[in-house]
Write a protein that holds these residues in place. Structure first.
Motif, PDB file in Angstrom:
ATOM      1  N   LYS A   4       2.732   0.743  10.258  1.00  0.00           N
ATOM      2  CA  LYS A   4       2.539   1.703   9.172  1.00  0.00           C
ATOM      3  C   LYS A   4       3.814   1.700   8.332  1.00  0.00           C
ATOM      4  O   LYS A   4       4.875   2.074   8.823  1.00  0.00           O
ATOM      5  CB  LYS A   4       2.279   3.091   9.727  1.00  0.00           C
ATOM      6  CG  LYS A   4       2.027   4.100   8.636  1.00  0.00           C
ATOM      7  CD  LYS A   4       1.735   5.463   9.197  1.00  0.00           C
ATOM      8  CE  LYS A   4       1.495   6.403   8.032  1.00  0.00           C
ATOM      9  NZ  LYS A   4       1.416   7.771   8.432  1.00  0.00           N
ATOM     10  N   PRO A   5       3.715   1.264   7.085  1.00  0.00           N
ATOM     11  CA  PRO A   5       4.921   1.178   6.263  1.00  0.00           C
ATOM     12  C   PRO A   5       5.431   2.554   5.854  1.00  0.00           C
ATOM     13  O   PRO A   5       4.671   3.514   5.761  1.00  0.00           O
ATOM     14  CB  PRO A   5       4.453   0.392   5.038  1.00  0.00           C
ATOM     15  CG  PRO A   5       2.985   0.605   4.976  1.00  0.00           C
ATOM     16  CD  PRO A   5       2.528   0.800   6.402  1.00  0.00           C
ATOM     17  N   SER A   6       6.738   2.634   5.617  1.00  0.00           N
ATOM     18  CA  SER A   6       7.322   3.876   5.114  1.00  0.00           C
ATOM     19  C   SER A   6       6.830   4.106   3.697  1.00  0.00           C
ATOM     20  O   SER A   6       6.290   3.214   3.052  1.00  0.00           O
ATOM     21  CB  SER A   6       8.849   3.766   5.119  1.00  0.00           C
ATOM     22  OG  SER A   6       9.252   2.821   4.135  1.00  0.00           O
ATOM     23  N   SER A   7       7.032   5.320   3.195  1.00  0.00           N
ATOM     24  CA  SER A   7       6.599   5.595   1.830  1.00  0.00           C
ATOM     25  C   SER A   7       7.366   4.740   0.827  1.00  0.00           C
ATOM     26  O   SER A   7       6.802   4.302  -0.170  1.00  0.00           O
ATOM     27  CB  SER A   7       6.750   7.075   1.508  1.00  0.00           C
ATOM     28  OG  SER A   7       8.102   7.477   1.615  1.00  0.00           O
ATOM     29  N   ALA A   8       8.652   4.474   1.083  1.00  0.00           N
ATOM     30  CA  ALA A   8       9.432   3.620   0.178  1.00  0.00           C
ATOM     31  C   ALA A   8       8.884   2.204   0.183  1.00  0.00           C
ATOM     32  O   ALA A   8       8.714   1.587  -0.877  1.00  0.00           O
ATOM     33  CB  ALA A   8      10.899   3.619   0.587  1.00  0.00           C
ATOM     34  N   ALA A   9       8.579   1.669   1.367  1.00  0.00           N
ATOM     35  CA  ALA A   9       8.019   0.320   1.451  1.00  0.00           C
ATOM     36  C   ALA A   9       6.650   0.262   0.795  1.00  0.00           C
ATOM     37  O   ALA A   9       6.327  -0.696   0.091  1.00  0.00           O
ATOM     38  CB  ALA A   9       7.934  -0.119   2.916  1.00  0.00           C
ATOM     39  N   SER A  10       5.853   1.289   0.998  1.00  0.00           N
ATOM     40  CA  SER A  10       4.524   1.335   0.372  1.00  0.00           C
ATOM     41  C   SER A  10       4.636   1.356  -1.142  1.00  0.00           C
ATOM     42  O   SER A  10       3.877   0.692  -1.844  1.00  0.00           O
ATOM     43  CB  SER A  10       3.754   2.570   0.836  1.00  0.00           C
ATOM     44  OG  SER A  10       3.452   2.486   2.193  1.00  0.00           O
ATOM     45  N   ASP A  11       5.611   2.110  -1.662  1.00  0.00           N
ATOM     46  CA  ASP A  11       5.809   2.196  -3.113  1.00  0.00           C
ATOM     47  C   ASP A  11       6.215   0.842  -3.681  1.00  0.00           C
ATOM     48  O   ASP A  11       5.685   0.396  -4.698  1.00  0.00           O
ATOM     49  CB  ASP A  11       6.859   3.256  -3.433  1.00  0.00           C
ATOM     50  CG  ASP A  11       6.981   3.510  -4.920  1.00  0.00           C
ATOM     51  OD1 ASP A  11       5.932   3.683  -5.579  1.00  0.00           O
ATOM     52  OD2 ASP A  11       8.116   3.525  -5.423  1.00  0.00           O
ATOM     53  N   VAL A  12       7.150   0.170  -3.025  1.00  0.00           N
ATOM     54  CA  VAL A  12       7.573  -1.168  -3.473  1.00  0.00           C
ATOM     55  C   VAL A  12       6.384  -2.117  -3.450  1.00  0.00           C
ATOM     56  O   VAL A  12       6.156  -2.875  -4.396  1.00  0.00           O
ATOM     57  CB  VAL A  12       8.726  -1.711  -2.591  1.00  0.00           C
ATOM     58  CG1 VAL A  12       8.981  -3.186  -2.865  1.00  0.00           C
ATOM     59  CG2 VAL A  12       9.984  -0.898  -2.815  1.00  0.00           C
ATOM     60  N   TYR A  13       5.611  -2.072  -2.386  1.00  0.00           N
ATOM     61  CA  TYR A  13       4.440  -2.947  -2.253  1.00  0.00           C
ATOM     62  C   TYR A  13       3.442  -2.705  -3.386  1.00  0.00           C
ATOM     63  O   TYR A  13       2.977  -3.638  -4.034  1.00  0.00           O
ATOM     64  CB  TYR A  13       3.788  -2.716  -0.893  1.00  0.00           C
ATOM     65  CG  TYR A  13       2.561  -3.550  -0.665  1.00  0.00           C
ATOM     66  CD1 TYR A  13       2.675  -4.913  -0.385  1.00  0.00           C
ATOM     67  CD2 TYR A  13       1.291  -3.000  -0.727  1.00  0.00           C
ATOM     68  CE1 TYR A  13       1.553  -5.687  -0.169  1.00  0.00           C
ATOM     69  CE2 TYR A  13       0.169  -3.763  -0.515  1.00  0.00           C
ATOM     70  CZ  TYR A  13       0.302  -5.108  -0.228  1.00  0.00           C
ATOM     71  OH  TYR A  13      -0.800  -5.883  -0.023  1.00  0.00           O
ATOM     72  N   LYS A  14       3.125  -1.451  -3.646  1.00  0.00           N
ATOM     73  CA  LYS A  14       2.156  -1.121  -4.696  1.00  0.00           C
ATOM     74  C   LYS A  14       2.659  -1.543  -6.068  1.00  0.00           C
ATOM     75  O   LYS A  14       1.907  -2.110  -6.867  1.00  0.00           O
ATOM     76  CB  LYS A  14       1.863   0.381  -4.693  1.00  0.00           C
ATOM     77  CG  LYS A  14       1.037   0.829  -3.514  1.00  0.00           C
ATOM     78  CD  LYS A  14       0.909   2.339  -3.508  1.00  0.00           C
ATOM     79  CE  LYS A  14       0.258   2.812  -2.224  1.00  0.00           C
ATOM     80  NZ  LYS A  14       0.273   4.267  -2.100  1.00  0.00           N
ATOM     81  N   ARG A  15       3.931  -1.280  -6.357  1.00  0.00           N
ATOM     82  CA  ARG A  15       4.489  -1.662  -7.659  1.00  0.00           C
ATOM     83  C   ARG A  15       4.480  -3.176  -7.832  1.00  0.00           C
ATOM     84  O   ARG A  15       4.182  -3.680  -8.906  1.00  0.00           O
ATOM     85  CB  ARG A  15       5.906  -1.121  -7.810  1.00  0.00           C
ATOM     86  CG  ARG A  15       5.951   0.366  -8.004  1.00  0.00           C
ATOM     87  CD  ARG A  15       7.405   0.850  -8.013  1.00  0.00           C
ATOM     88  NE  ARG A  15       7.475   2.277  -8.044  1.00  0.00           N
ATOM     89  CZ  ARG A  15       7.696   2.979  -9.140  1.00  0.00           C
ATOM     90  NH1 ARG A  15       7.864   2.377 -10.288  1.00  0.00           N
ATOM     91  NH2 ARG A  15       7.753   4.287  -9.083  1.00  0.00           N
ATOM     92  N   GLN A  16       4.809  -3.893  -6.797  1.00  0.00           N
ATOM     93  CA  GLN A  16       4.838  -5.351  -6.872  1.00  0.00           C
ATOM     94  C   GLN A  16       3.450  -5.904  -7.119  1.00  0.00           C
ATOM     95  O   GLN A  16       3.269  -6.790  -7.940  1.00  0.00           O
ATOM     96  CB  GLN A  16       5.449  -5.937  -5.593  1.00  0.00           C
ATOM     97  CG  GLN A  16       5.594  -7.440  -5.593  1.00  0.00           C
ATOM     98  CD  GLN A  16       4.338  -8.170  -5.179  1.00  0.00           C
ATOM     99  OE1 GLN A  16       3.518  -7.657  -4.436  1.00  0.00           O
ATOM    100  NE2 GLN A  16       4.175  -9.376  -5.669  1.00  0.00           N
ATOM    101  N   ARG A  17       2.455  -5.374  -6.438  1.00  0.00           N
ATOM    102  CA  ARG A  17       1.082  -5.863  -6.591  1.00  0.00           C
ATOM    103  C   ARG A  17       0.569  -5.669  -8.009  1.00  0.00           C
ATOM    104  O   ARG A  17      -0.199  -6.476  -8.509  1.00  0.00           O
ATOM    105  CB  ARG A  17       0.150  -5.161  -5.607  1.00  0.00           C
ATOM    106  CG  ARG A  17       0.402  -5.649  -4.185  1.00  0.00           C
ATOM    107  CD  ARG A  17      -0.695  -5.303  -3.265  1.00  0.00           C
ATOM    108  NE  ARG A  17      -1.930  -5.966  -3.672  1.00  0.00           N
ATOM    109  CZ  ARG A  17      -3.118  -5.639  -3.222  1.00  0.00           C
ATOM    110  NH1 ARG A  17      -3.249  -4.677  -2.364  1.00  0.00           N
ATOM    111  NH2 ARG A  17      -4.188  -6.277  -3.619  1.00  0.00           N
ATOM    112  N   HIS A  18       0.988  -4.591  -8.664  1.00  0.00           N
ATOM    113  CA  HIS A  18       0.504  -4.284 -10.010  1.00  0.00           C
ATOM    114  C   HIS A  18       1.399  -4.842 -11.115  1.00  0.00           C
ATOM    115  O   HIS A  18       1.090  -4.693 -12.283  1.00  0.00           O
ATOM    116  CB  HIS A  18       0.335  -2.772 -10.180  1.00  0.00           C
ATOM    117  CG  HIS A  18      -0.703  -2.203  -9.264  1.00  0.00           C
ATOM    118  ND1 HIS A  18      -2.048  -2.500  -9.378  1.00  0.00           N
ATOM    119  CD2 HIS A  18      -0.591  -1.387  -8.193  1.00  0.00           C
ATOM    120  CE1 HIS A  18      -2.719  -1.880  -8.417  1.00  0.00           C
ATOM    121  NE2 HIS A  18      -1.864  -1.198  -7.688  1.00  0.00           N
ATOM    122  N   SER A  19       2.487  -5.495 -10.741  1.00  0.00           N
ATOM    123  CA  SER A  19       3.440  -5.990 -11.737  1.00  0.00           C
ATOM    124  C   SER A  19       3.083  -7.375 -12.266  1.00  0.00           C
ATOM    125  O   SER A  19       3.633  -7.812 -13.260  1.00  0.00           O
ATOM    126  CB  SER A  19       4.841  -6.052 -11.135  1.00  0.00           C
ATOM    127  OG  SER A  19       4.928  -7.117 -10.193  1.00  0.00           O
TER     128      SER A  19
END
Length: 75
Positions: A4-19
């Motif tokens: 289960k990723p941390s909220s910071a890791a999840s945020d980086v992941y989501k931003r990268q996917r949409h970039s």
């Protein structure tokens, strides 16, 4: 099981996917497994960039470990 990723890791992941970036985001459940994965990737390619998120304790520990392994020579 899937970590289960941390909220910071999840945020980086989501931003990268949409970039539109072609960068790969990989989340591990422990520092040891993350370092092993990053080192493996680095050995398989000419250049690897790794983003470590978390506390100063985590990032400092990462830098110490990679320096001790000879993976990096300066911080």
């Amino acid at each position: 099981s899937t970590p289960k990723p941390s909220s910071a890791a999840s945020d980086v992941y989501k931003r990268q996917r949409h970039s539109g970036s072609r960068a790969e985001v990989h989340i591990e459940d422990s520092l040891e497994s993350a370092l092993a994965y990053a080192i493996k990737l680095g050995a398989e390619s000419e250049s690897t960039h790794t983003l470590v998120t978390g506390s100063l304790h985590l990032v400092g520990g990462t830098l110490r470990d990679l320096t001790a392994r000879g993976v990096i020579t300066s911080t």
